[in-house]
Write an enzyme that holds these catalytic residues in place. Structure first.
Site, PDB file in Angstrom:
ATOM      1  N   ASP A 209       5.338  -1.213  -5.274  1.00  6.63           N
ATOM      2  CA  ASP A 209       5.410  -2.502  -4.844  1.00  6.63           C
ATOM      3  C   ASP A 209       4.180  -3.516  -4.051  1.00  6.63           C
ATOM      4  OD1 ASP A 209       3.487  -1.110  -1.925  1.00  6.63           O
ATOM      5  OD2 ASP A 209       4.754   0.608  -3.522  1.00  6.63           O
ATOM      6  N   ASP A 211       2.731  -3.583  -1.290  1.00  5.14           N
ATOM      7  CA  ASP A 211       2.340  -3.002  -0.008  1.00  5.14           C
ATOM      8  C   ASP A 211       2.783  -4.087   0.814  1.00  5.14           C
ATOM      9  OD1 ASP A 211       1.227  -1.179   0.952  1.00  5.14           O
ATOM     10  OD2 ASP A 211      -0.928  -2.464   2.137  1.00  5.14           O
TER      11      ASP A 211
HETATM   12  N1  LIG Z   1       1.828   0.711  -0.958  1.00  2.00           N
HETATM   13  C1  LIG Z   1       0.888   1.778  -0.891  1.00  2.00           C
HETATM   14  N2  LIG Z   1       0.454   2.134  -0.146  1.00  2.00           N
HETATM   15  C2  LIG Z   1      -0.137   3.361  -0.354  1.00  2.00           C
HETATM   16  N3  LIG Z   1       0.138   4.015  -0.951  1.00  2.00           N
HETATM   17  C3  LIG Z   1       1.568   4.050  -1.721  1.00  2.00           C
HETATM   18  N4  LIG Z   1       2.112   4.586  -2.517  1.00  2.00           N
HETATM   19  C4  LIG Z   1       3.160   3.631  -2.715  1.00  2.00           C
HETATM   20  N5  LIG Z   1       3.329   2.476  -2.792  1.00  2.00           N
HETATM   21  C5  LIG Z   1       1.904   2.632  -1.672  1.00  2.00           C
END
Ligand SMILES: Nc1ncnc2[nH]cnc12
Ligand SMILES: CSC[C@H]1O[C@H](OP(=O)(O)O)[C@H](O)[C@@H]1O
Length: 291
Positions: A209, A211
C-alpha cells in the site's frame, strides 16, 4: 565450518512455506518466552530450512505482542545462521508501488516498550547496527529474484512504527519527508536481536500500500494489505525456493560482521556477570562466551 541453515520468518499473509519438504514441527522452548508458533523444520533441495510464522498461525499476535527475543532465540537453537524476513509494508515512494519487493538495507526504530536486547544488567553488550542487513545474503536474494524474473528494488530504509494503528496523515507525510522508503511494524527489534544472536538478517519488504500520504490512493486498511499479500504469496514462495536451492551448504562470513557480531561487544567482566542471565544467553551468545 558451520552448516548453513536458512530461517524464514513469514509476516502478514505468510503463515506457511509452500515447497518445504520433509517437514517436521518442533515447539522449541526458549528461556526468553513463548515463540510465535512451532517451528516448521524441513529442506528445499539440500538446504535446511526453518520456518516461523511471525504472528502465529491464524495471526494471533499483534506486532507489539510478538516475543521477538523468544523467536530469535528459538531460531538460534534450531541452528539458523541466516534469516530472511518476509514483511508486508507501506510505501512512501511513487516508484515503489504495491506488489513490488524492496530489499531494504536500513532500519529506523520508532518502536517503544518492546524488549529489544538479550543483554542488560549483569551482561552488557553493544553490537554494531551500522549495516543491519547482510550484504551477501541480500546479493543472493537479488540473484534469486533475477533468476525467477521477479522485480525487486535493492536498497531502502524501513521505518518500524509501534502500531497497531496505522499512521496519521501528518506522520505519514513526516516519514516521507524524512526520506524513509517503506514502513512496517515488525522488523525492529527483530533485526537488532538477530544481530545480537550473530544471525545474518535480510528483509524482503513486500509493498502492499501507499500508507495514507498518496492523494491518488485510499488510506491503507487491512483489506488492502491482505489482498496484495495474497497476490504476492506465490511470488514470495518462488523467490525463497530459488534462494534455498542456490544456498551454500556452509555458512559464509558476513561482510557486515553478523557472524561474529559479539566479538569485542561484551563489556561486563566475567566476575561481574549475572549467572542467571548468562544461563539464558547460552544459545544466542554461546559462541562468544565460549571463546
Ligand atoms: N502502511 C503500513 N504501515 C505500517 N505497517 C504496514 N504493513 C503494511 N502496510 C503498512
Ligand atoms: C496487516 S497490516 C499491518 C501488519 O502487517 C505487517 O506485518 P509483517 O511485518 O509481519 O508482514 C506490519 O508490520 C504489521 O504488523
Amino acid at each position: 565450518m558451520t552448516a548453513a541453515v536458512l530461517g524464514v520468518i513469514g509476516g502478514s499473509g505468510v503463515y506457511d512455506l509452500p515447497g518445504l519438504e520433509d517437514v517436521r514441527e518442533e515447539a522449541v522452548s526458549s528461556p526468553w518466552g513463548q515463540p510465535s508458533d512451532a517451528l516448521r523444520i524441513g529442506r528445499i533441495g539440500e538446504t535446511r530450512i526453518v520456518f516461523l510464522a511471525r504472528h502465529g498461525r491464524g495471526h494471533r499476535l499483534s506486532p507489539t505482542g510478538i516475543d521477538y527475543r523468544a523467536n530469535i532465540d528459538a531460531l538460534k537453537r534450531a541452528g539458523v545462521t541466516d534469516i530472511v524476513s518476509l514483511s508486508a509494508c507501506g510505501s512512501f515512494r511513487e516508484e515503489l508501488p504495491p506488489g513490488l519487493f524492496v530489499l531494504v538495507d536500513q532500519f529506523v526504530d520508532r518502536t517503544h516498550g518492546r524488549a529489544s536486547s538479550f543483554f542488560g544488567n549483569g551482561c552488557v553488550a553493544h553490537v554494531s547496527m551500522a549495516h543491519p542487513v547482510g550484504p551477501r545474503l541480500q546479493d543472493r536474494i537479488a540473484a534469486a529474484a533475477k533468476a525467477e524474473d521477479i522485480a525487486v528494488v535493492r536498497g531502502g530504509t524501513y521505518v518500524c512504527m509501534e502500531g497497531p494503528q496505522f499512521s496519521s496523515l501528518a506522520e505519514s507525510r513526516a516519514y516521507k519527508a524524512q526520506g524513509f522508503d517503506v514502513i512496517g511494524m515488525t522488523n525492529m527489534p527483530e533485526a537488532k536481536l538477530a544481530r545480537e544472536a550473530e544471525i545474518t538478517y535480510a528483509t524482503i519488504a513486500m509493498v502492499t500500500d501507499f500508507d495514507c500520504w498518496h492523494p491518488g490512493h485510499d488510506a491503507v486498511d487491512v483489506a488492502a494489505v491482505v489482498a496484495v499479500a495474497r497476490a504476492n504469496a506465490d511470488k514470495a514462495a518462488r523467490l525463497v525456493a530459488r534462494l534455498a536451492r542456490d544456498f551454500p551448504q556452509t555458512r559464509e562470513p558476513c561482510p557486515a560482521g553478523s557472524h561474529r557480531a559479539l566479538d569485542g561487544a561484551i563489556m561486563t567482566a566475567p566476575a561481574a556477570r549475572d549467572p542467571a542471565l548468562m544461563a539464558k544467553l547460552d544459545a544466542v551468545a554461546g559462541r562468544a562466551l565460549a571463546g
